[in-house]
Design a protein around this motif. Structure first.
Motif, PDB file in Angstrom:
ATOM      1  N   UNK A  18       0.825  -1.213   0.000  1.00  0.00           N
ATOM      2  CA  UNK A  18       0.000   0.000   0.000  1.00  0.00           C
ATOM      3  C   UNK A  18       0.860   1.264   0.000  1.00  0.00           C
ATOM      4  N   UNK A  19       0.458   2.238  -0.834  1.00  0.00           N
ATOM      5  CA  UNK A  19       1.159   3.515  -0.917  1.00  0.00           C
ATOM      6  C   UNK A  19       0.142   4.641  -0.838  1.00  0.00           C
ATOM      7  N   UNK A  20       0.409   5.615   0.044  1.00  0.00           N
ATOM      8  CA  UNK A  20      -0.545   6.712   0.262  1.00  0.00           C
ATOM      9  C   UNK A  20      -0.689   7.543  -1.010  1.00  0.00           C
ATOM     10  N   UNK A  21      -1.944   7.851  -1.335  1.00  0.00           N
ATOM     11  CA  UNK A  21      -2.211   8.629  -2.535  1.00  0.00           C
ATOM     12  C   UNK A  21      -2.749  10.013  -2.166  1.00  0.00           C
ATOM     13  N   UNK A  22      -3.927  10.034  -1.502  1.00  0.00           N
ATOM     14  CA  UNK A  22      -4.529  11.317  -1.134  1.00  0.00           C
ATOM     15  C   UNK A  22      -5.673  11.095  -0.158  1.00  0.00           C
ATOM     16  N   UNK A  23      -6.242  12.210   0.314  1.00  0.00           N
ATOM     17  CA  UNK A  23      -7.420  12.183   1.181  1.00  0.00           C
ATOM     18  C   UNK A  23      -8.667  12.332   0.324  1.00  0.00           C
ATOM     19  N   UNK A  24      -9.711  11.583   0.675  1.00  0.00           N
ATOM     20  CA  UNK A  24     -10.988  11.729  -0.020  1.00  0.00           C
ATOM     21  C   UNK A  24     -12.100  11.896   1.000  1.00  0.00           C
ATOM     22  N   UNK A  25     -13.165  12.565   0.584  1.00  0.00           N
ATOM     23  CA  UNK A  25     -14.350  12.720   1.415  1.00  0.00           C
ATOM     24  C   UNK A  25     -15.443  11.790   0.901  1.00  0.00           C
ATOM     25  N   UNK A  26     -15.975  10.950   1.778  1.00  0.00           N
ATOM     26  CA  UNK A  26     -16.989   9.984   1.382  1.00  0.00           C
ATOM     27  C   UNK A  26     -18.155  10.037   2.372  1.00  0.00           C
ATOM     28  N   UNK A  27     -19.041   9.049   2.288  1.00  0.00           N
ATOM     29  CA  UNK A  27     -20.201   9.017   3.170  1.00  0.00           C
ATOM     30  C   UNK A  27     -21.413   9.607   2.491  1.00  0.00           C
ATOM     31  N   UNK A  33     -13.754  11.584   6.193  1.00  0.00           N
ATOM     32  CA  UNK A  33     -12.426  11.593   5.586  1.00  0.00           C
ATOM     33  C   UNK A  33     -11.861  10.176   5.548  1.00  0.00           C
ATOM     34  N   UNK A  34     -11.385   9.741   4.378  1.00  0.00           N
ATOM     35  CA  UNK A  34     -10.726   8.449   4.266  1.00  0.00           C
ATOM     36  C   UNK A  34      -9.430   8.619   3.480  1.00  0.00           C
ATOM     37  N   UNK A  35      -8.555   7.624   3.614  1.00  0.00           N
ATOM     38  CA  UNK A  35      -7.290   7.638   2.886  1.00  0.00           C
ATOM     39  C   UNK A  35      -7.417   6.795   1.626  1.00  0.00           C
ATOM     40  N   UNK A  36      -6.999   7.351   0.507  1.00  0.00           N
ATOM     41  CA  UNK A  36      -6.954   6.595  -0.744  1.00  0.00           C
ATOM     42  C   UNK A  36      -5.524   6.104  -0.937  1.00  0.00           C
ATOM     43  N   UNK A  37      -5.385   4.787  -1.112  1.00  0.00           N
ATOM     44  CA  UNK A  37      -4.065   4.201  -1.287  1.00  0.00           C
ATOM     45  C   UNK A  37      -3.977   3.432  -2.586  1.00  0.00           C
ATOM     46  N   UNK A  38      -2.801   3.456  -3.190  1.00  0.00           N
ATOM     47  CA  UNK A  38      -2.538   2.674  -4.395  1.00  0.00           C
ATOM     48  C   UNK A  38      -2.088   1.283  -3.967  1.00  0.00           C
ATOM     49  N   UNK A  39      -2.551   0.260  -4.689  1.00  0.00           N
ATOM     50  CA  UNK A  39      -2.155  -1.114  -4.413  1.00  0.00           C
ATOM     51  C   UNK A  39      -1.032  -1.514  -5.369  1.00  0.00           C
ATOM     52  N   UNK A  40       0.119  -1.867  -4.790  1.00  0.00           N
ATOM     53  CA  UNK A  40       1.290  -2.301  -5.578  1.00  0.00           C
ATOM     54  C   UNK A  40       1.719  -1.260  -6.605  1.00  0.00           C
ATOM     55  N   UNK A  41       1.545   0.015  -6.256  1.00  0.00           N
ATOM     56  CA  UNK A  41       1.907   1.139  -7.137  1.00  0.00           C
ATOM     57  C   UNK A  41       1.216   1.042  -8.504  1.00  0.00           C
ATOM     58  N   UNK A  42       0.004   0.488  -8.506  1.00  0.00           N
ATOM     59  CA  UNK A  42      -0.765   0.370  -9.744  1.00  0.00           C
ATOM     60  C   UNK A  42      -1.884   1.416  -9.719  1.00  0.00           C
TER      61      UNK A  42
END
Length: 250
Positions: A18-27, A33-42
């Motif tokens: 997992x690699x941190x990408x950015x913050x997103x607002x959901x709900x 606030x949730x964290x968006x992460x890239x899986x395997x740099x894909x």
């Protein structure tokens, strides 16, 4: 509601690197606030609802790890109908942190999959849903293919079947809808299981997959590769353990 499970423990490392990408607002109101992460740099991403004190100011592509993860129900953003979606949460840490899951690795015995194509997302623990060593069969039902409300027939004129639902109750629980556990088999696997599909049969499902549905009928769709008589299940486990011990000795 059948398959009414609150949450399943999820193994963070089984998601991939997992690699941190950015913050997103959901709900449902876009305020979570949730964290968006890239899986395997894909380009494949995962949204994680982290611990309350999580620092959302992480550097882009900072390596992360999810510990004591879980998957549960959440609400889609700005959805007036209140449709629920699966939500992954847990403790999000730097990849170098030495904290580990409280759940032993061998207990992650099933998979959380996407609802449409059954793409494997991560490993989960089935024991959070039910005890698969205590299931008793109460009914079976075929799920047929329909178009515009009518059954679709195959080339032989028979009704097309997508899969078969096996309904179970855990021993010691009353038989009502909220306690019903419904597990699906493919037609081929159902044919293999037919000889021991009897009312009250004690069966163990193997290779379970959980897909979040979140509608008025069920929270989860569950798929199994096979179901076997409970006594045979124990014998198979003992046989596998014996083989493993023999290999190590050699």
């Amino acid at each position: 509601m059948v398959n009414k499970f609150k949450r399943l423990s999820l193994q963070g490392k089984s998601l991939g690197d997992l690699y941190y990408n950015r913050t997103k607002n959901v709900g449902d109101k876009g305020t979570t606030k949730v964290a968006e992460l890239s899986i395997n740099r894909s380009l494949e991403k995962v949204l994680i609802n982290p611990q309350p004190d999580f620092n959302f100011g992480q550097l882009f592509e900072a390596p992360m790890k999810l510990v004591d993860g879980h998957v549960t129900a959440g609400k889609a953003r700005n959805n007036s109908n209140g449709v629920r979606v699966s939500t992954i949460g847990g403790t999000l840490l730097s990849a170098s942190d030495d904290k580990r899951d409280d759940v032993p690795e061998q207990e992650y015995d099933a998979f959380f999959v996407s609802g449409k194509d059954k793409h494997v997302v991560a490993k989960v623990r089935s024991a959070d849903a039910f005890d698969k060593q205590k299931l008793v069969l109460v009914s079976t039902n075929e799920n047929i293919v329909t178009e515009r409300g009518k059954a679709v027939l195959d080339d032989n004129g028979d009704t097309k079947v997508t899969n078969y639902s096996l309904s179970f109750i855990e021993e010691g629980k009353p038989l009502d809808e909220d306690n019903e556990i419904r597990i699906m088999l493919t037609p081929a696997d159902y044919e293999q299981a037919k000889p021991f599909l009897k009312y009250g049969a004690k069966l163990v499902p193997e290779n379970l997959k959980f897909a979040f549905v979140g509608n008025d009928v069920t929270d989860w769709a569950i798929y199994a590769e096979r179901v076997i008589p409970r006594e045979d299940g124990k014998a198979n486990i003992e046989k596998q353990e014996a083989k493993s011990t023999q290999k190590k000795a050699n």
